[in-house]
Design a protein around this motif. Structure first.
Motif, mmCIF file in Angstrom:
data_model
loop_
_atom_site.group_PDB
_atom_site.id
_atom_site.type_symbol
_atom_site.label_atom_id
_atom_site.label_comp_id
_atom_site.label_asym_id
_atom_site.label_seq_id
_atom_site.Cartn_x
_atom_site.Cartn_y
_atom_site.Cartn_z
ATOM 1 N N ILE A 43 20.139 56.020 39.912
ATOM 2 C CA ILE A 43 21.292 55.817 39.022
ATOM 3 C C ILE A 43 22.572 56.216 39.745
ATOM 4 N N LYS A 44 22.532 57.370 40.433
ATOM 5 C CA LYS A 44 23.712 57.825 41.163
ATOM 6 C C LYS A 44 24.100 56.831 42.255
ATOM 7 N N THR A 45 23.111 56.188 42.847
ATOM 8 C CA THR A 45 23.379 55.206 43.889
ATOM 9 C C THR A 45 23.980 53.937 43.302
ATOM 10 N N ALA A 46 23.525 53.532 42.128
ATOM 11 C CA ALA A 46 23.973 52.271 41.520
ATOM 12 C C ALA A 46 25.398 52.366 40.989
ATOM 13 N N LEU A 47 25.768 53.479 40.387
ATOM 14 C CA LEU A 47 27.093 53.587 39.774
ATOM 15 C C LEU A 47 28.235 53.526 40.790
ATOM 16 N N GLU A 53 33.390 48.382 43.890
ATOM 17 C CA GLU A 53 33.861 47.022 43.614
ATOM 18 C C GLU A 53 35.239 47.069 42.954
ATOM 19 N N ALA A 54 35.426 47.995 42.019
ATOM 20 C CA ALA A 54 36.726 48.126 41.352
ATOM 21 C C ALA A 54 37.804 48.513 42.377
ATOM 22 N N LYS A 55 37.480 49.437 43.293
ATOM 23 C CA LYS A 55 38.444 49.839 44.323
ATOM 24 C C LYS A 55 38.770 48.656 45.236
ATOM 25 N N ARG A 56 37.747 47.845 45.555
ATOM 26 C CA ARG A 56 37.974 46.683 46.407
ATOM 27 C C ARG A 56 38.934 45.711 45.727
ATOM 28 N N LEU A 57 38.785 45.529 44.433
ATOM 29 C CA LEU A 57 39.661 44.617 43.709
ATOM 30 C C LEU A 57 41.093 45.148 43.669
ATOM 31 N N VAL A 58 41.258 46.452 43.513
ATOM 32 C CA VAL A 58 42.604 47.044 43.530
ATOM 33 C C VAL A 58 43.222 46.872 44.923
ATOM 34 N N SER A 59 42.406 47.052 45.953
ATOM 35 C CA SER A 59 42.895 46.865 47.317
ATOM 36 C C SER A 59 43.306 45.410 47.553
ATOM 37 N N ALA A 60 42.535 44.481 47.014
ATOM 38 C CA ALA A 60 42.874 43.062 47.150
ATOM 39 C C ALA A 60 44.185 42.767 46.439
ATOM 40 N N ARG A 61 44.408 43.405 45.301
ATOM 41 C CA ARG A 61 45.665 43.223 44.565
ATOM 42 C C ARG A 61 46.836 43.713 45.415
ATOM 43 N N ASN A 62 46.684 44.884 46.036
ATOM 44 C CA ASN A 62 47.752 45.431 46.878
ATOM 45 C C ASN A 62 48.045 44.506 48.056
ATOM 46 N N ALA A 122 46.055 43.481 38.231
ATOM 47 C CA ALA A 122 45.661 44.859 38.524
ATOM 48 C C ALA A 122 45.413 45.631 37.234
ATOM 49 N N GLN A 123 46.279 45.435 36.247
ATOM 50 C CA GLN A 123 46.080 46.106 34.952
ATOM 51 C C GLN A 123 44.790 45.639 34.298
ATOM 52 N N GLN A 124 44.512 44.348 34.391
ATOM 53 C CA GLN A 124 43.270 43.827 33.818
ATOM 54 C C GLN A 124 42.058 44.416 34.530
ATOM 55 N N LEU A 125 42.136 44.531 35.856
ATOM 56 C CA LEU A 125 41.031 45.118 36.616
ATOM 57 C C LEU A 125 40.830 46.587 36.257
ATOM 58 N N SER A 129 37.490 48.005 34.535
ATOM 59 C CA SER A 129 36.746 49.101 35.164
ATOM 60 C C SER A 129 36.578 50.260 34.196
ATOM 61 N N SER A 130 37.636 50.620 33.502
ATOM 62 C CA SER A 130 37.567 51.727 32.541
ATOM 63 C C SER A 130 36.612 51.403 31.405
ATOM 64 N N GLU A 131 36.678 50.171 30.912
ATOM 65 C CA GLU A 131 35.780 49.774 29.823
ATOM 66 C C GLU A 131 34.328 49.806 30.283
ATOM 67 N N PHE A 132 34.076 49.348 31.502
ATOM 68 C CA PHE A 132 32.709 49.363 32.020
ATOM 69 C C PHE A 132 32.194 50.796 32.125
#
Length: 189
Positions: A43-47, A53-62, A122-125, A129-132
């Protein structure tokens, strides 16, 4: 990924609900520590994969925002170069200045639109992420609460089968988190 974590939590729930109770041990049961720890490690590995993935999307936004700024700067520089090249005559200069202003306004408009779009995404991402994360924590809490309820019902059934004269007062349910969980050795009967 979401399904894998839920399957692992379901396995934990099943292991705890089917574990042998410890005689006179109240809420205690015997489980195979290695299996529980292995599932928790999975579980710790999966989360963190979801968080990465969320960090990657924020980086892509930047990166998208930086590219938009560079493109706007390139358009602006291009407009300035064209204006200088048309300085030959009065009419040409006037036309060049007008076109330069239009291009600059267009570049600023496009840059502003790109920036707004990137910030919205970015706000949507962040929101997704927070909702997930909130949903995963809620599901985990519900599963553990259900397991605790089953253990309490089983315990009450055992008490009833033993012919307890008066019902025992129910102790306050302790909130146990993974950090606070006691490290106890399983006791054999």
């Amino acid at each position: 990924m979401d399904q894998e974590v839920m399957e692992l939590i379901e396995m934990l729930y099943t292991m705890v609900s089917e574990a042998w109770g410890v005689p006179l041990g109240n809420e205690k049961c015997i489980v195979e520590r290695d299996k529980i720890l292995e599932i928790l490690d999975e579980i710790k590995t999966a989360l963190p994969v979801e968080l990465a993935e969320a960090k990657r999307l924020v980086s892509a936004r930047n990166e998208f925002i930086n590219n938009a700024k560079r493109e706007a700067e390139g358009i602006r520089n291009q407009a300035e170069e064209r204006a200088r090249a048309l300085v030959d005559g009065q009419e040409i200069v006037r036309i060049a200045r007008a076109r330069s202003s239009e291009m600059l306004a267009e570049a600023e408009s496009r840059s502003s639109e790109m920036l707004t779009t990137a910030e919205t995404k970015a706000q949507q991402l962040r929101r997704a992420s927070s909702e997930f994360c909130e949903d995963m924590l809620r599901r985990t809490e519900e599963t553990i609460s259900a397991a605790l309820g089953n253990v309490q019902q089983t315990r009450a059934g055992v008490r009833a089968a033993m012919g307890a004269a008066a019902p025992q007062p129910q102790p306050q349910q302790p909130k146990i988190t993974f950090e606070e969980a006691p490290e106890e050795e399983p006791q054999e009967v």
